[in-house]
Write a protein that holds these residues in place. Structure first.
Motif, short mmCIF file in Angstrom:
data_model
loop_
_atom_site.label_atom_id
_atom_site.label_comp_id
_atom_site.label_asym_id
_atom_site.label_seq_id
_atom_site.Cartn_x
_atom_site.Cartn_y
_atom_site.Cartn_z
N MET A 105 18.23 141.02 -56.64
CA MET A 105 18.89 140.58 -55.42
C MET A 105 19.53 141.79 -54.74
O MET A 105 20.72 141.87 -54.60
CB MET A 105 19.95 139.54 -55.74
N LYS A 106 18.72 142.69 -54.34
CA LYS A 106 19.21 143.89 -53.69
C LYS A 106 18.53 144.05 -52.35
O LYS A 106 17.77 143.21 -51.93
CB LYS A 106 18.93 145.10 -54.58
N SER A 107 18.79 145.18 -51.71
CA SER A 107 18.12 145.49 -50.46
C SER A 107 16.64 145.61 -50.73
O SER A 107 16.21 146.07 -51.77
CB SER A 107 18.64 146.81 -49.88
N LYS A 108 15.81 145.17 -49.78
CA LYS A 108 14.37 145.22 -49.94
C LYS A 108 13.81 146.19 -48.92
O LYS A 108 14.04 146.06 -47.73
CB LYS A 108 13.77 143.84 -49.72
N GLY A 109 13.05 147.15 -49.39
CA GLY A 109 12.38 148.07 -48.49
C GLY A 109 13.36 148.88 -47.65
O GLY A 109 14.52 149.02 -47.98
N ALA A 110 12.85 149.42 -46.57
CA ALA A 110 13.65 150.29 -45.71
C ALA A 110 13.97 149.61 -44.39
O ALA A 110 13.96 150.22 -43.34
CB ALA A 110 12.91 151.60 -45.48
N ILE A 111 14.25 148.34 -44.43
CA ILE A 111 14.58 147.60 -43.22
C ILE A 111 15.94 148.08 -42.68
O ILE A 111 16.87 148.30 -43.43
CB ILE A 111 14.59 146.07 -43.46
N ILE A 112 16.01 148.26 -41.38
CA ILE A 112 17.25 148.68 -40.72
C ILE A 112 17.65 147.56 -39.75
O ILE A 112 16.81 147.08 -38.99
CB ILE A 112 17.06 149.99 -39.92
N MET A 113 18.89 147.16 -39.82
CA MET A 113 19.41 146.12 -38.91
C MET A 113 20.71 146.60 -38.29
O MET A 113 21.40 147.44 -38.85
CB MET A 113 19.71 144.84 -39.69
N LYS A 114 21.04 145.98 -37.17
CA LYS A 114 22.34 146.22 -36.56
C LYS A 114 23.35 145.32 -37.28
O LYS A 114 23.08 144.17 -37.56
CB LYS A 114 22.30 145.88 -35.07
N GLN A 115 24.50 145.90 -37.58
CA GLN A 115 25.57 145.17 -38.25
C GLN A 115 26.67 144.92 -37.22
O GLN A 115 27.16 145.85 -36.59
CB GLN A 115 26.11 145.99 -39.41
N TYR A 116 27.02 143.63 -37.07
CA TYR A 116 28.08 143.23 -36.14
C TYR A 116 29.23 142.62 -36.93
O TYR A 116 29.02 141.74 -37.78
CB TYR A 116 27.58 142.18 -35.15
N TYR A 117 30.44 143.05 -36.62
CA TYR A 117 31.62 142.40 -37.17
C TYR A 117 31.80 141.08 -36.44
O TYR A 117 31.69 141.02 -35.21
CB TYR A 117 32.87 143.29 -36.98
N VAL A 118 32.04 140.01 -37.17
CA VAL A 118 32.27 138.69 -36.58
C VAL A 118 33.74 138.36 -36.76
O VAL A 118 34.23 138.24 -37.88
CB VAL A 118 31.39 137.60 -37.25
N ASP A 119 34.44 138.23 -35.64
CA ASP A 119 35.85 137.89 -35.67
C ASP A 119 36.01 136.42 -36.03
O ASP A 119 35.14 135.61 -35.71
CB ASP A 119 36.47 138.15 -34.29
N ASP A 120 37.09 136.08 -36.69
CA ASP A 120 37.31 134.68 -37.04
C ASP A 120 37.55 133.87 -35.76
O ASP A 120 37.88 134.41 -34.72
CB ASP A 120 38.50 134.53 -37.99
N PHE A 121 37.38 132.59 -35.88
CA PHE A 121 37.45 131.70 -34.72
C PHE A 121 38.87 131.21 -34.48
O PHE A 121 39.57 130.88 -35.42
CB PHE A 121 36.49 130.52 -34.92
N LYS A 122 39.23 131.17 -33.22
CA LYS A 122 40.57 130.70 -32.86
C LYS A 122 40.62 129.18 -32.82
O LYS A 122 41.66 128.58 -33.00
CB LYS A 122 40.98 131.30 -31.52
N LYS A 123 39.47 128.56 -32.56
CA LYS A 123 39.41 127.10 -32.46
C LYS A 123 38.37 126.55 -33.43
O LYS A 123 37.31 127.11 -33.61
CB LYS A 123 39.04 126.68 -31.04
N LYS A 124 38.71 125.42 -34.03
CA LYS A 124 37.81 124.74 -34.98
C LYS A 124 36.47 124.40 -34.31
O LYS A 124 35.42 124.48 -34.94
CB LYS A 124 38.51 123.49 -35.51
N LYS A 125 36.51 124.04 -33.03
CA LYS A 125 35.29 123.67 -32.29
C LYS A 125 34.30 124.84 -32.25
O LYS A 125 33.10 124.65 -32.43
CB LYS A 125 35.67 123.23 -30.87
N GLU A 126 34.80 126.06 -32.04
CA GLU A 126 33.94 127.25 -32.02
C GLU A 126 33.36 127.51 -33.41
O GLU A 126 32.19 127.86 -33.55
CB GLU A 126 34.73 128.47 -31.55
N TYR A 127 34.18 127.35 -34.43
CA TYR A 127 33.72 127.52 -35.81
C TYR A 127 32.60 126.53 -36.11
O TYR A 127 31.56 126.91 -36.65
CB TYR A 127 34.89 127.32 -36.78
N LYS A 128 32.78 125.28 -35.71
CA LYS A 128 31.78 124.25 -35.97
C LYS A 128 30.46 124.56 -35.24
O LYS A 128 29.38 124.42 -35.82
CB LYS A 128 32.31 122.87 -35.57
#
Length: 184
Positions: free
Chosen positions: A1-24
């Motif tokens: 269960m490790k990284s596979k191959g040399a795939i490169i992706m963009k990593q985005y920080y996801v801020d927590d949600f201020k409202k339950k509706k957005e989280y849902k």
């Protein structure tokens, strides 16, 4: 269960949600666009009783369970703690799971003892969203700008961090096929 191959992706920080509706809305989007999800069931020791809050998630999600195993590594986490048990459980991503996954109020509530730890979503075996609740961070991994735009429309606050090749991968294709046959 490790990284596979040399795939490169963009990593985005996801801020927590201020409202339950957005989280849902976010959880619904992830369920609709993922193959499976996972989290960690933590136990102090093998024969320790399972907390009532944890039993709720286990029982409600049982029919969607694909696979589980004890591990010391999961997306964005590696532990050297050999005293405790970390069981990584994988579940088929179905919209029927939405209400269960919305029992917590925010991303960082995915932590022991109130809930399983570190909710993650996978597409094609790659973890494309991972919460590390005790550290207070969550990341989305994608190169698809449509996904980024869609999530921003839902109210998700994303911040580009870096390009990364450290993408957690697990091949559950055989187990997914068995699960799908079981459901027929």
């Amino acid at each position: 269960m490790k990284s596979k191959g040399a795939i490169i992706m963009k990593q985005y920080y996801v801020d927590d949600f201020k409202k339950k509706k957005e989280y849902k809305k976010f959880i619904e989007y992830m369920l609709e666009n993922s193959d499976f999800f996972s989290f960690i069931y933590f136990k102090e020791k093998e024969n320790a009783p399972v907390k009532k809050s944890i039993r709720f998630f286990r029982s409600q999600l049982q029919k969607y369970k694909i696979y589980s195993k004890n591990t010391m590594e999961w997306p964005n986490t590696q532990t050297f703690d050999t005293r405790h048990i970390y069981n990584m459980a994988f579940y088929y991503a179905k919209t029927e799971c939405l209400d269960i996954l919305c029992q917590v109020k925010c991303l960082y509530d995915w932590d022991y003892p109130d809930a399983p730890m570190d909710l993650c979503f996978y597409k094609d075996g790659y973890c494309w969203f991972a919460v590390t609740a005790h550290e207070g961070f969550s990341y989305l991994y994608t190169d698809d700008l449509k996904v980024v735009k869609d999530l921003k429309k839902l109210g998700v606050n994303l911040e580009f961090k870096k390009n990364t090749s450290k993408i957690f991968y697990i091949d559950l294709n055989k187990k997914l096929k068995k699960f799908e046959k079981r459901k027929d």
